[in-house]
Scaffold this motif. Structure first.
Motif, PDB file in Angstrom:
ATOM      1  N   ASP A  42       0.835  -1.209   0.000  1.00  0.00           N
ATOM      2  CA  ASP A  42       0.000   0.000   0.000  1.00  0.00           C
ATOM      3  C   ASP A  42       0.867   1.256   0.000  1.00  0.00           C
ATOM      4  O   ASP A  42       0.611   2.221  -0.746  1.00  0.00           O
ATOM      5  CB  ASP A  42      -0.927   0.008   1.214  1.00  0.00           C
ATOM      6  CG  ASP A  42      -2.073  -0.978   1.086  1.00  0.00           C
ATOM      7  OD1 ASP A  42      -2.308  -1.471  -0.034  1.00  0.00           O
ATOM      8  OD2 ASP A  42      -2.705  -1.277   2.116  1.00  0.00           O
ATOM      9  N   ASP A  43       1.897   1.250   0.843  1.00  0.00           N
ATOM     10  CA  ASP A  43       2.799   2.408   0.908  1.00  0.00           C
ATOM     11  C   ASP A  43       3.544   2.593  -0.410  1.00  0.00           C
ATOM     12  O   ASP A  43       3.687   3.723  -0.909  1.00  0.00           O
ATOM     13  CB  ASP A  43       3.806   2.233   2.050  1.00  0.00           C
ATOM     14  CG  ASP A  43       3.163   2.340   3.424  1.00  0.00           C
ATOM     15  OD1 ASP A  43       2.033   2.856   3.506  1.00  0.00           O
ATOM     16  OD2 ASP A  43       3.794   1.884   4.409  1.00  0.00           O
ATOM     17  N   VAL A  44       4.032   1.477  -0.962  1.00  0.00           N
ATOM     18  CA  VAL A  44       4.769   1.558  -2.224  1.00  0.00           C
ATOM     19  C   VAL A  44       3.855   2.057  -3.336  1.00  0.00           C
ATOM     20  O   VAL A  44       4.244   2.913  -4.155  1.00  0.00           O
ATOM     21  CB  VAL A  44       5.371   0.180  -2.583  1.00  0.00           C
ATOM     22  CG1 VAL A  44       5.958   0.200  -4.001  1.00  0.00           C
ATOM     23  CG2 VAL A  44       6.455  -0.206  -1.580  1.00  0.00           C
ATOM     24  N   ARG A  45       2.628   1.534  -3.368  1.00  0.00           N
ATOM     25  CA  ARG A  45       1.671   1.959  -4.420  1.00  0.00           C
ATOM     26  C   ARG A  45       1.427   3.460  -4.355  1.00  0.00           C
ATOM     27  O   ARG A  45       1.435   4.167  -5.390  1.00  0.00           O
ATOM     28  CB  ARG A  45       0.357   1.199  -4.231  1.00  0.00           C
ATOM     29  CG  ARG A  45      -0.810   1.667  -5.104  1.00  0.00           C
ATOM     30  CD  ARG A  45      -0.583   1.320  -6.558  1.00  0.00           C
ATOM     31  NE  ARG A  45      -1.577   1.925  -7.429  1.00  0.00           N
ATOM     32  CZ  ARG A  45      -2.523   1.248  -8.077  1.00  0.00           C
ATOM     33  NH1 ARG A  45      -2.614  -0.064  -7.918  1.00  0.00           N
ATOM     34  NH2 ARG A  45      -3.364   1.846  -8.891  1.00  0.00           N
ATOM     35  N   ARG A  46       1.217   3.963  -3.172  1.00  0.00           N
ATOM     36  CA  ARG A  46       0.948   5.386  -3.000  1.00  0.00           C
ATOM     37  C   ARG A  46       2.143   6.234  -3.468  1.00  0.00           C
ATOM     38  O   ARG A  46       1.987   7.214  -4.215  1.00  0.00           O
ATOM     39  CB  ARG A  46       0.620   5.677  -1.536  1.00  0.00           C
ATOM     40  CG  ARG A  46       0.231   7.119  -1.269  1.00  0.00           C
ATOM     41  CD  ARG A  46      -0.298   7.288   0.153  1.00  0.00           C
ATOM     42  NE  ARG A  46       0.608   6.760   1.167  1.00  0.00           N
ATOM     43  CZ  ARG A  46       0.412   5.609   1.828  1.00  0.00           C
ATOM     44  NH1 ARG A  46      -0.648   4.866   1.583  1.00  0.00           N
ATOM     45  NH2 ARG A  46       1.284   5.193   2.739  1.00  0.00           N
ATOM     46  N   GLU A  47       3.338   5.837  -3.048  1.00  0.00           N
ATOM     47  CA  GLU A  47       4.537   6.587  -3.429  1.00  0.00           C
ATOM     48  C   GLU A  47       4.817   6.456  -4.929  1.00  0.00           C
ATOM     49  O   GLU A  47       5.229   7.427  -5.586  1.00  0.00           O
ATOM     50  CB  GLU A  47       5.735   6.074  -2.629  1.00  0.00           C
ATOM     51  CG  GLU A  47       5.647   6.336  -1.139  1.00  0.00           C
ATOM     52  CD  GLU A  47       5.794   7.805  -0.807  1.00  0.00           C
ATOM     53  OE1 GLU A  47       6.510   8.521  -1.534  1.00  0.00           O
ATOM     54  OE2 GLU A  47       5.168   8.260   0.166  1.00  0.00           O
ATOM     55  N   LEU A  48       4.584   5.271  -5.451  1.00  0.00           N
ATOM     56  CA  LEU A  48       4.864   5.037  -6.868  1.00  0.00           C
ATOM     57  C   LEU A  48       3.912   5.818  -7.758  1.00  0.00           C
ATOM     58  O   LEU A  48       4.317   6.393  -8.782  1.00  0.00           O
ATOM     59  CB  LEU A  48       4.778   3.542  -7.168  1.00  0.00           C
ATOM     60  CG  LEU A  48       5.146   3.116  -8.586  1.00  0.00           C
ATOM     61  CD1 LEU A  48       6.568   3.555  -8.926  1.00  0.00           C
ATOM     62  CD2 LEU A  48       5.012   1.594  -8.734  1.00  0.00           C
ATOM     63  N   ASP A  49       2.638   5.853  -7.372  1.00  0.00           N
ATOM     64  CA  ASP A  49       1.681   6.664  -8.135  1.00  0.00           C
ATOM     65  C   ASP A  49       2.136   8.120  -8.192  1.00  0.00           C
ATOM     66  O   ASP A  49       2.052   8.778  -9.245  1.00  0.00           O
ATOM     67  CB  ASP A  49       0.287   6.579  -7.499  1.00  0.00           C
ATOM     68  CG  ASP A  49      -0.456   5.303  -7.879  1.00  0.00           C
ATOM     69  OD1 ASP A  49      -0.096   4.701  -8.905  1.00  0.00           O
ATOM     70  OD2 ASP A  49      -1.380   4.920  -7.139  1.00  0.00           O
ATOM     71  N   GLY A  50       2.617   8.626  -7.064  1.00  0.00           N
ATOM     72  CA  GLY A  50       3.080  10.004  -7.023  1.00  0.00           C
ATOM     73  C   GLY A  50       4.275  10.234  -7.923  1.00  0.00           C
ATOM     74  O   GLY A  50       4.339  11.239  -8.663  1.00  0.00           O
ATOM     75  N   MET A  51       5.242   9.304  -7.891  1.00  0.00           N
ATOM     76  CA  MET A  51       6.441   9.457  -8.724  1.00  0.00           C
ATOM     77  C   MET A  51       6.095   9.361 -10.198  1.00  0.00           C
ATOM     78  O   MET A  51       6.607  10.126 -11.034  1.00  0.00           O
ATOM     79  CB  MET A  51       7.476   8.390  -8.366  1.00  0.00           C
ATOM     80  CG  MET A  51       8.189   8.630  -7.051  1.00  0.00           C
ATOM     81  SD  MET A  51       9.641   7.571  -6.855  1.00  0.00           S
ATOM     82  CE  MET A  51      10.758   8.285  -8.040  1.00  0.00           C
ATOM     83  N   ALA A  52       5.216   8.398 -10.537  1.00  0.00           N
ATOM     84  CA  ALA A  52       4.843   8.234 -11.943  1.00  0.00           C
ATOM     85  C   ALA A  52       4.092   9.455 -12.460  1.00  0.00           C
ATOM     86  O   ALA A  52       4.291   9.913 -13.604  1.00  0.00           O
ATOM     87  CB  ALA A  52       3.995   6.961 -12.096  1.00  0.00           C
ATOM     88  N   SER A  53       3.225   9.998 -11.612  1.00  0.00           N
ATOM     89  CA  SER A  53       2.482  11.193 -11.998  1.00  0.00           C
ATOM     90  C   SER A  53       3.415  12.378 -12.224  1.00  0.00           C
ATOM     91  O   SER A  53       3.274  13.135 -13.201  1.00  0.00           O
ATOM     92  CB  SER A  53       1.448  11.532 -10.919  1.00  0.00           C
ATOM     93  OG  SER A  53       0.754  12.710 -11.228  1.00  0.00           O
ATOM     94  N   ALA A  54       4.390  12.530 -11.315  1.00  0.00           N
ATOM     95  CA  ALA A  54       5.354  13.625 -11.464  1.00  0.00           C
ATOM     96  C   ALA A  54       6.169  13.449 -12.737  1.00  0.00           C
ATOM     97  O   ALA A  54       6.472  14.424 -13.451  1.00  0.00           O
ATOM     98  CB  ALA A  54       6.265  13.681 -10.248  1.00  0.00           C
ATOM     99  N   TRP A  55       6.517  12.202 -13.076  1.00  0.00           N
ATOM    100  CA  TRP A  55       7.286  11.948 -14.307  1.00  0.00           C
ATOM    101  C   TRP A  55       6.459  12.323 -15.534  1.00  0.00           C
ATOM    102  O   TRP A  55       6.951  12.943 -16.469  1.00  0.00           O
ATOM    103  CB  TRP A  55       7.667  10.462 -14.348  1.00  0.00           C
ATOM    104  CG  TRP A  55       8.499  10.087 -15.536  1.00  0.00           C
ATOM    105  CD1 TRP A  55       9.851  10.137 -15.641  1.00  0.00           C
ATOM    106  CD2 TRP A  55       8.012   9.619 -16.810  1.00  0.00           C
ATOM    107  NE1 TRP A  55      10.259   9.719 -16.880  1.00  0.00           N
ATOM    108  CE2 TRP A  55       9.143   9.403 -17.628  1.00  0.00           C
ATOM    109  CE3 TRP A  55       6.747   9.374 -17.326  1.00  0.00           C
ATOM    110  CZ2 TRP A  55       9.033   8.949 -18.942  1.00  0.00           C
ATOM    111  CZ3 TRP A  55       6.639   8.913 -18.639  1.00  0.00           C
ATOM    112  CH2 TRP A  55       7.759   8.697 -19.442  1.00  0.00           C
ATOM    113  N   ARG A  56       5.173  11.935 -15.510  1.00  0.00           N
ATOM    114  CA  ARG A  56       4.318  12.271 -16.658  1.00  0.00           C
ATOM    115  C   ARG A  56       4.181  13.787 -16.822  1.00  0.00           C
ATOM    116  O   ARG A  56       4.179  14.301 -17.951  1.00  0.00           O
ATOM    117  CB  ARG A  56       2.943  11.617 -16.483  1.00  0.00           C
ATOM    118  CG  ARG A  56       2.957  10.106 -16.676  1.00  0.00           C
ATOM    119  CD  ARG A  56       1.543   9.554 -16.770  1.00  0.00           C
ATOM    120  NE  ARG A  56       0.755   9.792 -15.563  1.00  0.00           N
ATOM    121  CZ  ARG A  56       0.738   8.969 -14.524  1.00  0.00           C
ATOM    122  NH1 ARG A  56       1.478   7.863 -14.539  1.00  0.00           N
ATOM    123  NH2 ARG A  56      -0.006   9.252 -13.473  1.00  0.00           N
TER     124      ARG A  56
END
Length: 615
Positions: free
Chosen positions: A590-604
């Motif tokens: 859950d923690d990884v998913r939340r952080e990963l969504d944020g990083m992927a969004s910032a990359w996009r």
């Protein structure tokens, strides 16, 4: 021989004979009239000084009187007259009692030639061979005893015990099954059977055997300990502690139980209790390598590097760790002498990840003026060969390494440099970046970079002792796989249970057939935005390259990841995601998913902004 017996013997033969005297002497011996038996023997020998039965019986009488030298002499004289199996067995027994085991073995073997159908003799000689450490030969003797007498429970138990000692657990179980059927009230037997069942992963049977052993004899501390280990393996912590405490109540100085209890406390992160238990174990056995190693693990985990590095050297005395002492005649370097202009062999001593982690010290050794030969496993040879200061990097092999003056295992270098938490070197990265050509080759394989790229590793070496805690089944990661990222598998050695799931996920790019060594993995990492991995050598590779990496840790992590922190002093590019309780990967993901969504969004967002800039 009394007067009446002499008259009876004379009446039968017309005179008193050595044979009649021996017969009477044997009757006295059986009735416990030792003095009369000896008198008959000496009278027989007066009539015939070489009478074999009389010589033998007199030797037996001396043996009963604890006069072993005299017994061996009398029986030896009997054998010279008539090498009967009975005499050979008697002399072998005397020699065995005297501690002359090899001589006893030879006489038992001669007796066996004369009595090859004697199952008891096969069993007895098997026991003697076991004492002489001829264990494989002893097994054959026990098996022959069972072949001659299939219901011979003692031979079955002996054979089972020895096969257990040899680690041949499936074979041992067959013997112990026979013994248990013939002797169903032996607590020790069920304890051994339980150990074998546990070793072949028949855990329910092991539990039943341990409980039956305890029901027959609750005073066997070993059985309580074994049952505690079984409960621990199943995660039944309360029952495990209860078993360990019962064992310690029976034997307060039971060193193995103290170690086991300390390990469970360590895994539960009950650190003060674990420290106290290991110190209690050291009070019983001050130089025990296993306890010192456990204590070192606890010290390093809690940041006490000063004590931990030194105690960790006990690993060299632990067969279970699998280290091999190379037996070098050259001196071990511990940072205690100048090495300028000396050639030093730095050699890997543990896993690939350990070698990568501790290779950071190579430039520090080189800075002291030494010529360095680095010896590592072939998969990481090319990767580490480019580290600053290495004169020659060779693959680990049975062949003799080039000439050197001093040596040091890589895992001992932190001790040699007195490393503390605040002096860990090269945390920003120390392995040279892969060549542009190699990275470009992987870019070509991966195609256009239209999404955030994440490398993924979900399991480590299945033979690792903590693999059941650190590895994750691929299907468990399903909540992550729906993130809007491009997943790139870095997983070598996909397990059978994961292969089917992987084949159904075309969204996971699997080009691992091209990962021929760690240099190729490093080049692939050069094309990624992030690596997410369980605790394997891959996280060390990413950290050593300075590449962003997220490490997924079990509740009880390896010592190098310390406690209660999301960063690592070993690798600045690493983030740690820890289980909040044993087995809780859901919270981690859950923690990884939340952080990963944020990083992927910032990359996009960055990519979108870049696309708006004028060409």
């Amino acid at each position: 021989m009394n007067r009446r017996e002499r008259r009876a013997a004379a009446k039968q033969s017309g005179k008193v004979t050595p044979a009649a005297l021996c017969q009477a002497g044997f009757a006295h011996f059986q009735s416990g009239r030792i003095a009369e038996a000896e008198l008959c023997c000496r009278q027989a020998l007066t009539l015939d000084a070489q009478h074999a039965d009389a010589l033998h019986l007199l030797g037996v009488l001396c043996f009963q009187a604890q006069q072993h030298d005299a017994a061996a002499e009398w029986i030896g004289r009997a054998i010279k007259q008539a090498p009967k199996a009975e005499y050979l067995l008697s002399l072998a027994t005397v020699l065995e009692r005297q501690g002359h085991l090899e001589d006893a073995r030879q006489h038992y073997a001669k007796a066996l030639i004369l009595k090859p159908e004697d199952a008891g003799l096969w069993n007895h000689l098997g026991n003697l061979l076991w004492q002489l450490a001829h264990r494989d030969e002893a097994v054959l003797h026990f098996q022959q005893a069972l072949k001659l007498h299939p219901q011979y429970w003692e031979a079955a138990q002996n054979c089972g015990m020895l096969l257990l000692e040899l680690g041949r657990h499936a074979e041992a179980l067959k013997c112990l099954d026979i013994a248990a059927e013939l002797n169903p009230n032996s607590a020790a037997l069920y304890q051994m059977r339980g150990v074998c069942c546990a070793e072949v992963n028949r855990l329910e049977e092991a539990e039943a055997d341990y409980e039956r052993s305890i029901a027959l004899d609750p005073g066997l501390a070993e059985t309580h300990n074994n049952l505690g280990l079984l409960h621990w393996k199943w995660g039944r912590l309360e029952q495990a502690f209860a078993c360990f405490d019962r064992a310690l109540k029976l034997r307060p100085d039971f060193h193995a139980v103290l170690n086991n209890k300390g390990v469970v406390l360590l895994h539960l992160q009950l650190l003060d209790d674990a420290f106290a238990t290991f110190h209690r174990a050291l009070a019983v056995a001050p130089n025990d390598a296993q306890t010192l190693f456990y204590l070192a693990t606890l010290q390093l985990l809690t940041g006490d590097f000063d004590g931990g590095w030194l105690a960790r050297e006990a690993r060299w005395r632990l067969p279970s760790v699998g280290l091999v002492d190379r037996g070098f005649s050259q001196r071990l370097w511990l940072g205690d002498q100048p090495i300028a202009d000396k050639t030093i062999l730095l050699h890997s001593d543990e896993g690939l990840g350990d070698a990568i982690q501790f290779a950071r010290y190579v430039p520090m050794v080189a800075a002291l003026g030494a010529k360095i030969i680095l010896e590592v496993e072939p998969p990481i040879q090319q990767l580490l060969g480019g580290i600053t200061g290495i004169e020659k990097c060779i693959g680990r092999s049975p062949a003799k390494p080039p000439a050197f003056d001093l040596h040091c295992p890589l895992g001992t270098l932190p001790l040699a440099f007195g490393t503390r938490l605040d002096t860990i070197p090269f945390a920003q990265g120390y392995v040279p970046a892969p060549s542009t050509t190699r990275v470009q080759a992987w870019e070509n394989r991966l195609g256009p970079r239209n999404r955030f790229r994440v490398g993924l590793v979900w399991s480590g070496n299945p033979n690792h002792k903590n693999d059941h805690n650190r590895s994750i089944a691929l299907h468990t990661l399903a909540p992550l796989l729906d993130c809007d990222v491009r997943w790139i598998s870095l997983q070598k050695g996909v397990r059978d249970q994961d292969r089917a799931f992987l084949s159904e996920r075309p969204d996971i790019v699997d080009l691992t057939e091209h990962l021929t060594d760690f240099s190729e993995t490093a080049a692939l990492m050069g094309c990624l935005d992030l690596v997410i991995s369980v605790d394997t050598s891959v996280v060390h590779l990413a950290g050593a390259l300075g590449a962003p990496v997220w490490t997924l840790l079990p509740f009880n992590p390896d010592w190098r990841w310390l406690l209660n922190r999301s960063d690592s002093p070993w690798y600045r590019s690493m983030r740690l995601f820890r289980q909040p309780k044993r087995g809780d990967w859901t919270s981690v993901l859950d923690d990884v998913r939340r952080e990963l969504d944020g990083m992927a969004s910032a990359w996009r967002s960055r990519q979108h902004r870049a696309s708006l800039l004028p060409a």
